[in-house]
Design a protein around this motif. Structure first.
Motif, mmCIF file in Angstrom:
data_model
loop_
_atom_site.group_PDB
_atom_site.id
_atom_site.type_symbol
_atom_site.label_atom_id
_atom_site.label_comp_id
_atom_site.label_asym_id
_atom_site.label_seq_id
_atom_site.Cartn_x
_atom_site.Cartn_y
_atom_site.Cartn_z
ATOM 1 N N ASP A 31 0.837 -1.210 0.000
ATOM 2 C CA ASP A 31 0.000 0.000 0.000
ATOM 3 C C ASP A 31 0.869 1.257 0.000
ATOM 4 O O ASP A 31 0.582 2.224 -0.713
ATOM 5 C CB ASP A 31 -0.922 0.005 1.222
ATOM 6 C CG ASP A 31 -2.004 -1.069 1.131
ATOM 7 O OD1 ASP A 31 -2.195 -1.623 0.027
ATOM 8 O OD2 ASP A 31 -2.631 -1.378 2.165
ATOM 9 N N ARG A 154 -0.210 -8.173 -7.654
ATOM 10 C CA ARG A 154 -1.440 -7.465 -7.297
ATOM 11 C C ARG A 154 -1.793 -6.404 -8.327
ATOM 12 O O ARG A 154 -2.957 -6.242 -8.698
ATOM 13 C CB ARG A 154 -1.320 -6.833 -5.903
ATOM 14 C CG ARG A 154 -2.648 -6.275 -5.405
ATOM 15 C CD ARG A 154 -2.606 -5.848 -3.965
ATOM 16 N NE ARG A 154 -1.989 -4.535 -3.799
ATOM 17 C CZ ARG A 154 -2.068 -3.819 -2.669
ATOM 18 N NH1 ARG A 154 -2.705 -4.303 -1.621
ATOM 19 N NH2 ARG A 154 -1.484 -2.643 -2.585
ATOM 20 N N THR A 157 -2.920 -8.345 -11.683
ATOM 21 C CA THR A 157 -4.133 -9.181 -11.646
ATOM 22 C C THR A 157 -5.254 -8.517 -10.856
ATOM 23 O O THR A 157 -6.401 -8.947 -10.933
ATOM 24 C CB THR A 157 -3.853 -10.545 -10.965
ATOM 25 O OG1 THR A 157 -3.575 -10.317 -9.581
ATOM 26 C CG2 THR A 157 -2.695 -11.284 -11.619
ATOM 27 N N GLY A 158 -4.902 -7.501 -10.059
ATOM 28 C CA GLY A 158 -5.911 -6.804 -9.254
ATOM 29 C C GLY A 158 -6.162 -7.440 -7.901
ATOM 30 O O GLY A 158 -7.015 -6.975 -7.144
ATOM 31 N N ARG A 159 -5.433 -8.537 -7.578
ATOM 32 C CA ARG A 159 -5.695 -9.187 -6.291
ATOM 33 C C ARG A 159 -4.518 -10.064 -5.881
ATOM 34 O O ARG A 159 -3.624 -10.321 -6.685
ATOM 35 C CB ARG A 159 -6.949 -10.040 -6.369
ATOM 36 C CG ARG A 159 -6.869 -11.200 -7.343
ATOM 37 C CD ARG A 159 -8.276 -11.737 -7.655
ATOM 38 N NE ARG A 159 -8.254 -13.081 -8.215
ATOM 39 C CZ ARG A 159 -8.012 -13.360 -9.487
ATOM 40 N NH1 ARG A 159 -7.721 -12.401 -10.350
ATOM 41 N NH2 ARG A 159 -8.026 -14.614 -9.917
ATOM 42 N N LEU A 160 -4.565 -10.552 -4.643
ATOM 43 C CA LEU A 160 -3.607 -11.561 -4.188
ATOM 44 C C LEU A 160 -4.331 -12.812 -3.716
ATOM 45 O O LEU A 160 -3.747 -13.894 -3.706
ATOM 46 C CB LEU A 160 -2.721 -11.001 -3.064
ATOM 47 C CG LEU A 160 -1.658 -9.998 -3.525
ATOM 48 C CD1 LEU A 160 -0.999 -9.306 -2.335
ATOM 49 C CD2 LEU A 160 -0.595 -10.673 -4.384
ATOM 50 N N ASP A 161 -5.585 -12.663 -3.311
ATOM 51 C CA ASP A 161 -6.363 -13.845 -2.915
ATOM 52 C C ASP A 161 -7.055 -14.449 -4.136
ATOM 53 O O ASP A 161 -7.385 -13.743 -5.094
ATOM 54 C CB ASP A 161 -7.425 -13.446 -1.877
ATOM 55 C CG ASP A 161 -6.797 -13.196 -0.516
ATOM 56 O OD1 ASP A 161 -6.057 -14.080 -0.033
ATOM 57 O OD2 ASP A 161 -7.017 -12.109 0.046
ATOM 58 N N LEU A 163 -5.863 -16.682 -6.267
ATOM 59 C CA LEU A 163 -5.019 -16.913 -7.445
ATOM 60 C C LEU A 163 -4.455 -18.326 -7.464
ATOM 61 O O LEU A 163 -4.191 -18.930 -6.423
ATOM 62 C CB LEU A 163 -3.841 -15.930 -7.440
ATOM 63 C CG LEU A 163 -4.158 -14.448 -7.655
ATOM 64 C CD1 LEU A 163 -2.881 -13.620 -7.475
ATOM 65 C CD2 LEU A 163 -4.763 -14.204 -9.035
ATOM 66 N N PHE A 187 -1.883 -15.711 1.841
ATOM 67 C CA PHE A 187 -3.077 -15.387 1.053
ATOM 68 C C PHE A 187 -3.770 -16.683 0.623
ATOM 69 O O PHE A 187 -3.207 -17.778 0.750
ATOM 70 C CB PHE A 187 -2.672 -14.536 -0.164
ATOM 71 C CG PHE A 187 -1.994 -13.255 0.230
ATOM 72 C CD1 PHE A 187 -2.736 -12.131 0.556
ATOM 73 C CD2 PHE A 187 -0.601 -13.192 0.335
ATOM 74 C CE1 PHE A 187 -2.117 -10.957 0.973
ATOM 75 C CE2 PHE A 187 0.024 -12.021 0.744
ATOM 76 C CZ PHE A 187 -0.734 -10.900 1.061
ATOM 77 N N ASP A 230 -3.264 -18.513 -13.029
ATOM 78 C CA ASP A 230 -3.346 -17.056 -13.219
ATOM 79 C C ASP A 230 -1.968 -16.434 -13.384
ATOM 80 O O ASP A 230 -1.816 -15.419 -14.057
ATOM 81 C CB ASP A 230 -4.022 -16.412 -11.995
ATOM 82 C CG ASP A 230 -5.401 -16.966 -11.745
ATOM 83 O OD1 ASP A 230 -6.280 -16.741 -12.597
ATOM 84 O OD2 ASP A 230 -5.585 -17.652 -10.719
#
Ligand code: CP
Length: 318
Positions: A31, A154, A157-161, A163, A187, A230
Motif C-alpha cells: 500500500d 497485485r 491481476t488486481g488481487r492476491l487472494d 489466485l 493469502f 493465473d
C-alpha cells in the motif's frame, strides 16, 4: 494497518526473511508503494530521505537489486555508498563479515547485503546498529524481491487472494521462489510447481505448502500444467549454486517457455520472472500481453522506495 501504524511497525526494522512478514506487514509495504509508483503521470519525489545514507554490500553479482535500491535512495534525496567487488575490500585480507558490518553500520543508516552464504543477512543484523536488508543470501531468501513480486502480481491481476500461481524452474536453489512461496501462504492461493526432478522444492517448504492445504500440481513440464493458472513465475537455473558442474549440464536445457507453449493458457495469464533470464524464456514471450517481467523489475525501485521510507523516513517518527 494505516500509514502511521506502518511506520511504527517498520521503523528501524531489518528485513531478513519473507517468513518474518505477516500478511498485514506485506500489505502495508504494498500500500505504501502506491505513493511512489510513477505510473499515471510525472512524479516529483520529495526528498524524504535527505541526509540518510544507504550502504550496498554485494558479495555476488547483481544488476536489479543493487541498482534499484540505489535508485530508490537517490530518488528520495538520500545518498549511497558501497561495493560490488568484495575482493577490492578488506574481506580479501580476511576480515570477518561481523567486523565489517559493525564498521559499515557506523558509516550509514541502512545496509543492503547480498552474500552467497545462507544466513549471512541474519548474522549481519546481529552485528549491526542499523537495519540490514537481505539482498539475497545463497539459496535461502530474497525478501525484498518478494515484495516487488507481490506488488507486481497485485497490480497486474488486481488481487492476491484467489489466485493459482505456478512456479517454474529451479525450485531447489531459487531463493526468489522460496521467499515468494512463503509469502503467498499468507493469502488464499494455490501453488503449483514445475521443474526437473532434481530441482524440486526443498522438503521443508514443500511440507509447509502441503500442510497449509495450498499444494496444487507438481509436474516436470509446463505442458502438464492445468490451463487455469493465473500467474506463471519462471526462474533461471541457478548455475552458480551447483556443487557439481556436471549436474548443471544435465538440467540446463530441461525447460524453455516459448510464446507457442503459452497459447493454451490464454492472454490473461501473467508471466513473471525475477530476471536475469538466460534461455528459459524465449524472446517471443516478451510479446505475450501478460509478460510483466520488465514492469516487475521497474517496480523494484517503487517498492524499495516505500520500504526505505517506512524504515528510515520522517513518518517513522509519527
Ligand atoms: N532479481 C534479482 O535479484 O536480480 P539481480 O541478481 O540482478 O539483483
Amino acid at each position: 494497518m494505516d500509514v502511521t501504524e506502518a511506520h511504527r511497525a517498520f521503523r528501524g526494522r531489518s528485513v531478513i526473511s519473507a517468513e518474518d512478514f505477516h500478511k498485514e506487514d506485506l500489505l502495508a509495504v504494498l500500500d505504501a508503494a502506491r505513493r511512489f509508483d510513477p505510473e499515471g503521470g510525472s512524479h516529483q519525489y520529495e526528498p524524504l530521505l535527505q541526509g540518510r545514507i544507504l550502504a550496498t554490500l554485494f558479495h555476488e553479482p547483481s544488476t536489479r537489486t543493487r541498482l534499484s535500491f540505489e535508485a530508490a535512495m537517490l530518488r528520495l534525496g538520500g545518498q549511497v555508498l558501497g561495493f560490488a567487488e568484495p575482493h577490492q575490500t578488506s574481506f580479501s585480507k580476511g576480515e570477518s563479515l561481523a567486523d565489517a558490518i559493525r564498521v559499515v553500520a557506523s558509516y550509514c543508516d541502512v545496509i543492503v547485503l547480498r552474500h552467497p552464504m545462507e544466513g549471512a543477512a541474519r548474522l549481519a543484523s546481529e552485528s549491526s546498529e542499523v537495519p540490514v536488508l537481505n539482498g539475497g543470501d545463497g539459496s535461502n531468501q530474497h525478501p525484498t524481491q518478494t515484495l516487488l513480486d507481490l506488488y507486481t502480481i497485485r497490480k497486474s491481476t488486481g488481487r492476491l487472494d484467489g489466485l493459482k500461481v505456478a512456479f517454474m524452474g529451479d525450485l531447489r536453489y531459487g531463493r526468489t521462489v522460496h521467499s515468494l512461496a512463503n509469502a503467498l501462504l499468507n493469502f488464499d492461493v494455490q501453488l503449483s510447481f514445475v521443474g526437473p526432478e532434481s530441482l524440486r522444492l526443498p522438503d521443508v517448504l514443500r511440507q509447509r505448502v502441503e500442510a497449509a492445504g495450498r499444494l496444487g500440481s507438481e509436474v516436470s513440464s509446463v505442458e502438464e500444467l492445468d490451463e487455469d493458472i493465473d500467474v506463471l513465475y519462471a526462474t533461471r537455473i541457478q548455475k552458480e549454486r551447483f556443487p557439481d558442474p556436471l549436474d548443471y549440464e544435465r538440467v540446463r536445457s530441461a525447460y524453455r517457455l516459448t510464446r507457442a507453449s503459452l497459447d493454451r493458457f490464454g492472454d490473461d495469464l501473467k508471466i513473471l520472472h525475477p530476471l536475469p533470464r538466460v534461455d528459459e524464456v524465449a524472446m517471443d514471450v516478451d510479446l505475450h500481453p501478460g509478460a510483466v517481467y520488465f514492469e516487475q523489475a521497474r517496480n523494484g525501485v517503487t517498492v524499495r522506495m516505500a520500504l526505505l521510507h517506512l524504515i528510515l523516513g520522517e513518518g517513522a517518527d509519527a
